[in-house]
Design an enzyme around this catalytic site. Structure first.
Site, PDB file in Angstrom:
ATOM      1  N   ASP A  57      50.991  40.413  43.109  1.00  0.00           N
ATOM      2  CA  ASP A  57      49.766  41.209  43.263  1.00  0.00           C
ATOM      3  C   ASP A  57      48.519  40.384  42.937  1.00  0.00           C
ATOM      4  O   ASP A  57      48.575  39.467  42.126  1.00  0.00           O
ATOM      5  CB  ASP A  57      49.849  42.440  42.346  1.00  0.00           C
TER       6      ASP A  57
ATOM      7  N   HIS B 296      45.751  36.378  51.015  1.00  0.00           N
ATOM      8  CA  HIS B 296      47.146  36.519  51.457  1.00  0.00           C
ATOM      9  C   HIS B 296      47.688  35.166  51.904  1.00  0.00           C
ATOM     10  O   HIS B 296      48.851  34.841  51.653  1.00  0.00           O
ATOM     11  CB  HIS B 296      47.257  37.535  52.590  1.00  0.00           C
TER      12      HIS B 296
ATOM     13  N   LEU C 166      70.422  29.632  46.087  1.00  0.00           N
ATOM     14  CA  LEU C 166      69.535  30.689  45.591  1.00  0.00           C
ATOM     15  C   LEU C 166      69.483  31.773  46.664  1.00  0.00           C
ATOM     16  O   LEU C 166      69.416  31.463  47.852  1.00  0.00           O
ATOM     17  CB  LEU C 166      68.118  30.115  45.380  1.00  0.00           C
TER      18      LEU C 166
HETATM   19  C1  IPE Z   1      52.372  46.451  45.155  1.00  0.00           C
HETATM   20  O1  IPE Z   1      51.028  46.069  45.108  1.00  0.00           O
HETATM   21  C2  IPE Z   1      52.994  46.022  46.439  1.00  0.00           C
HETATM   22  C3  IPE Z   1      53.136  44.585  46.633  1.00  0.00           C
HETATM   23  C4  IPE Z   1      52.824  43.644  45.770  1.00  0.00           C
HETATM   24  C5  IPE Z   1      53.716  44.188  47.888  1.00  0.00           C
HETATM   25  P1  IPE Z   1      49.848  47.068  45.524  1.00  0.00           P
HETATM   26  O2  IPE Z   1      48.593  46.292  45.363  1.00  0.00           O
HETATM   27  O3  IPE Z   1      50.120  47.648  46.845  1.00  0.00           O
HETATM   28  O4  IPE Z   1      50.002  48.201  44.426  1.00  0.00           O
HETATM   29  P2  IPE Z   1      48.960  49.282  43.910  1.00  0.00           P
HETATM   30  O5  IPE Z   1      48.399  49.982  45.115  1.00  0.00           O
HETATM   31  O6  IPE Z   1      47.888  48.545  43.155  1.00  0.00           O
HETATM   32  O7  IPE Z   1      49.754  50.169  43.023  1.00  0.00           O
HETATM   33  C1  IPE Z   2      49.229  41.714  46.920  1.00  0.00           C
HETATM   34  O1  IPE Z   2      47.853  41.535  46.806  1.00  0.00           O
HETATM   35  C2  IPE Z   2      49.722  41.580  48.335  1.00  0.00           C
HETATM   36  C3  IPE Z   2      50.130  42.850  48.973  1.00  0.00           C
HETATM   37  C4  IPE Z   2      50.187  44.003  48.393  1.00  0.00           C
HETATM   38  C5  IPE Z   2      50.512  42.792  50.362  1.00  0.00           C
HETATM   39  P1  IPE Z   2      46.836  42.718  47.066  1.00  0.00           P
HETATM   40  O2  IPE Z   2      46.480  42.707  48.525  1.00  0.00           O
HETATM   41  O3  IPE Z   2      47.359  44.005  46.579  1.00  0.00           O
HETATM   42  O4  IPE Z   2      45.608  42.228  46.193  1.00  0.00           O
HETATM   43  P2  IPE Z   2      44.667  43.114  45.272  1.00  0.00           P
HETATM   44  O5  IPE Z   2      45.550  43.946  44.400  1.00  0.00           O
HETATM   45  O6  IPE Z   2      43.824  43.945  46.178  1.00  0.00           O
HETATM   46  O7  IPE Z   2      43.879  42.113  44.488  1.00  0.00           O
HETATM   47 MG    MG Z   3      47.256  44.965  44.816  1.00  0.00          MG
END
Ligand code: IPE
Ligand code: IPE
Ligand code: MG
Length: 245
Positions: A21, A38, A132
């Site tokens: 995240d 990303h 792995l």
């Molecule tokens: C969880 O992250 C999903 C992934 C890392 C793929 P999100 O960014 O979607 O989660 P919330 O919305 O903050 O809970």
């Molecule tokens: C995690 O990063 C990747 C996915 C959930 C696909 P985020 O896109 O949730 O990044 P933040 O949480 O907005 O910083």
């Molecule tokens: Mg996120």
């Protein structure tokens, strides 16, 4: 941490799961579009897979896209799917060379057919590898997974293949996407968020949780090592007392 009785170092985790995240915040802090985060996140995926192999981890599960992430703006979803397509096309051969077995869990029905083909190809090609196992959770949701397993159990009971008395933890676990994969020992979430966001709800019943403020694109081998060190300081009791295990 050393075990008091044997003075051996605590066992390293067999299965590490990561909620990757913070890509969006990483980009925002630099005045870049979310997609730039990303893209950097993909580099962190590569680093983590290499580090996991070097550290002797047997299973690495990466939460890449949740069933709820479909709610994001269409452009971001399509950018993420594009990156995934690019990753699968360019990386599967490398993973195979490195002895990595690939497995993808989640709802494939929502993915585009060409991505499903790339996944199937990757899984088939790498099925015999043993260095792995990398499990990619894609279009994955824990509640959806458990609900689907319950439906399969109901179908098996209705068809007379099993009796209601056969419905136990093992029978349900065998109908999850993770059938055959041990439960995670350690779950890491980056970016400072303290929640599971519908990830591996059944499988994390006794998983040790480690949260780090590091944003996913900045995650390195030393972050993974720090999380493992934290894991090895924990006392896992599984409901028993320390002495009765
Ligand atoms: C969880 O992250 C999903 C992934 C890392 C793929 P999100 O960014 O979607 O989660 P919330 O919305 O903050 O809970
Ligand atoms: C995690 O990063 C990747 C996915 C959930 C696909 P985020 O896109 O949730 O990044 P933040 O949480 O907005 O910083
Ligand atoms: Mg996120």
């Amino acid at each position: 941490m050393h075990d008091a009785q044997s003075s051996r170092p605590a066992d390293p985790p067999v299965h590490v799961a990561i909620i990757m995240d913070g890509n969006g915040r990483w980009a925002k802090a630099r005045g870049l579009p979310r997609t730039a985060g990303h893209k950097k996140g993909v580099d962190a995926v590569r680093r983590s897979i290499t580090a996991a192999r070097e550290l002797g981890i047997a299973y690495l599960t990466l939460f890449s896209f949740s069933s709820e992430n479909w709610r994001r703006p269409e452009q971001e979803v399509s950018d993420l799917m594009g990156l995934l397509r690019f990753y699968l096309r360019s990386e599967v051969a490398e993973l195979h060379k490195a002895g990595v077995r690939l497995r993808v869990i989640g709802d494939r029905a929502r993915l585009s057919p060409d991505i499903v083909s790339l996944i199937e190809h990757g899984e088939t090609l790498t099925a015999g590898n043993t260095a792995l196992t990398v499990v990619i959770a894609l279009s994955y949701g824990g509640r959806q997974e458990i609900t689907l397993a319950a439906r399969r159990l109901a179908e098996d009971v209705a068809a007379g293949r099993i009796s209601p008395a056969d419905v136990d933890e093992g029978a349900l676990a065998a109908r999850l996407h993770t059938d055959g994969i041990p439960d995670p020992d350690l779950l890491i979430r980056t970016s400072g968020e303290l929640r599971l966001s519908n990830f591996l709800l059944w499988q994390t019943a006794y998983t040790e949780l480690v949260f780090t403020d590091t944003l996913w694109p900045d995650f390195t081998k030393s972050d993974l090592e720090a999380a493992i060190a934290e894991f090895q300081r924990r006392d896992r009791r599984f409901g028993a007392t320390a002495s009765s295990r």
